[in-house]
Design an enzyme around this catalytic site. Structure first.
Site, mmCIF file in Angstrom:
data_model
loop_
_atom_site.group_PDB
_atom_site.id
_atom_site.type_symbol
_atom_site.label_atom_id
_atom_site.label_comp_id
_atom_site.label_asym_id
_atom_site.label_seq_id
_atom_site.Cartn_x
_atom_site.Cartn_y
_atom_site.Cartn_z
ATOM 1 N N LYS A 13 63.550 32.299 98.686
ATOM 2 C CA LYS A 13 63.719 31.864 100.083
ATOM 3 C C LYS A 13 64.768 32.672 100.832
ATOM 4 C CE LYS A 13 64.958 27.541 99.809
ATOM 5 N NZ LYS A 13 65.007 27.319 98.369
ATOM 6 N N ARG A 88 66.336 18.908 102.302
ATOM 7 C CA ARG A 88 66.228 18.873 100.844
ATOM 8 C C ARG A 88 65.736 17.518 100.342
ATOM 9 N NH1 ARG A 88 68.866 23.777 99.561
ATOM 10 N NH2 ARG A 88 69.571 23.828 97.438
ATOM 11 N N ARG A 127 69.672 36.412 88.423
ATOM 12 C CA ARG A 127 70.599 36.315 89.551
ATOM 13 C C ARG A 127 72.012 35.983 89.069
ATOM 14 N NH1 ARG A 127 69.183 32.409 94.536
ATOM 15 N NH2 ARG A 127 70.269 30.798 93.365
ATOM 16 N N ARG A 133 76.812 33.722 90.639
ATOM 17 C CA ARG A 133 76.960 32.420 91.304
ATOM 18 C C ARG A 133 77.233 31.343 90.275
ATOM 19 N NH1 ARG A 133 72.575 30.724 95.805
ATOM 20 N NH2 ARG A 133 72.858 28.717 94.796
ATOM 21 N N ARG A 144 69.389 21.515 89.004
ATOM 22 C CA ARG A 144 68.911 21.835 90.357
ATOM 23 C C ARG A 144 67.393 21.743 90.423
ATOM 24 N NH1 ARG A 144 71.346 27.368 91.036
ATOM 25 N NH2 ARG A 144 70.400 27.431 93.093
HETATM 26 P P1 AMP Z 1 71.109 26.858 97.910
HETATM 27 O O1 AMP Z 1 71.867 28.124 98.107
HETATM 28 O O2 AMP Z 1 70.203 26.512 99.054
HETATM 29 O O3 AMP Z 1 70.404 26.796 96.575
HETATM 30 O O4 AMP Z 1 72.199 25.677 97.880
HETATM 31 C C1 AMP Z 1 73.234 25.662 96.917
HETATM 32 C C2 AMP Z 1 73.765 24.228 96.757
HETATM 33 O O5 AMP Z 1 74.272 23.772 98.017
HETATM 34 C C3 AMP Z 1 72.731 23.198 96.362
HETATM 35 O O6 AMP Z 1 72.525 23.132 94.969
HETATM 36 C C4 AMP Z 1 73.363 21.921 96.904
HETATM 37 O O7 AMP Z 1 74.416 21.479 96.075
HETATM 38 C C5 AMP Z 1 73.981 22.399 98.197
HETATM 39 N N1 AMP Z 1 73.029 22.279 99.348
HETATM 40 C C6 AMP Z 1 72.466 23.271 100.073
HETATM 41 N N2 AMP Z 1 71.665 22.779 101.037
HETATM 42 C C7 AMP Z 1 71.721 21.434 100.907
HETATM 43 C C8 AMP Z 1 71.120 20.352 101.593
HETATM 44 N N3 AMP Z 1 70.260 20.541 102.600
HETATM 45 N N4 AMP Z 1 71.426 19.090 101.186
HETATM 46 C C9 AMP Z 1 72.284 18.864 100.176
HETATM 47 N N5 AMP Z 1 72.883 19.830 99.480
HETATM 48 C C10 AMP Z 1 72.611 21.112 99.834
#
Ligand code: AMP
Length: 186
Positions: A13, A88, A127, A133, A144
């Site tokens: 994404k 989410r 990654r 990360r 996740r």
């Molecule tokens: P991502 O980079 O989108 O995978 O987000 C990394 C982490 O940020 C996720 O595992 C969540 O802990 C938090 N996060 C990102 N977007 C959201 C969201 N819309 N709602 C809740 N937590 C989020």
């Protein structure tokens, strides 16, 4: 163009949103990136969000709503947006609809990158090596993915019911997948 990009963690994404943002000239809004900046800067939001992120859990909806409302209220969002990482869960999807209705900018399309779980585990392991990360380690990745399956996957049906969902095969080269996304927007 007002686009919601859906797909599991590791589906590409972020990479695809970064390419699309140049193609269609609207900002790429990644809630994960916004949160990581908040954590790095040590803001009150960052302090509250960090432990959830470290465990691979969702940051509470009310914190996310404040963040996304503020971002969507910025002037650069006038021509549209590519939302990456939000909504989410179903509560976030409904909250987002309300915010977008209020600013008279309803979502026009939800594009979902479809990638099977085996591929994802492989990609996220890569990654972790490349980017380091902290939430890409195996145990957190597994969590996740479980959170995705249980809470985020239903969001696709939400957009399908609204007639906005388009599923895109997320397997292939970055260029191939980008072409599929671009075709879906035409
Ligand atoms: P991502 O980079 O989108 O995978 O987000 C990394 C982490 O940020 C996720 O595992 C969540 O802990 C938090 N996060 C990102 N977007 C959201 C969201 N819309 N709602 C809740 N937590 C989020």
């Amino acid at each position: 163009m007002r686009i919601v990009l859906l797909g599991p963690p590791g589906s590409g994404k972020g990479t695809q949103a970064a390419l699309l943002t140049e193609r269609i000239n609207v900002p790429h809004i990644s809630t994960g990136d916004l949160l990581r900046s908040a954590v790095a800067e040590g803001t009150p939001l960052g302090k509250k969000a960090q432990s959830f992120m470290d465990r691979g859990e969702l940051v509470p909806d009310e914190l996310m709503l404040g963040l996304i409302e503020e971002r969507l209220g910025s002037a650069d969002v006038k021509p549209g947006f590519i939302l990456d990482g939000y909504p989410r869960n179903l509560a976030q999807a409904r909250a987002l609809d309300e915010v977008l209705e209020r600013i008279e900018q309803p979502a026009e399309k939800a594009l979902e990158l479809v990638v099977d779980e085996e591929q994802i585990v492989e990609r996220l392991a890569r990654r972790a090596e490349e980017e380091g990360r902290s939430d890409d380690n195996e145990e957190v990745v597994r969590n996740r993915l479980a959170v995705y399956r249980e809470q985020t996957a239903p969001v696709s049906d939400y957009y399908r019911d609204k007639g906005l969902l388009e599923q895109i095969d997320g397997i292939g080269s970055i260029e191939e997948i980008n072409r599929r996304l671009a075709d879906a927007l035409n």
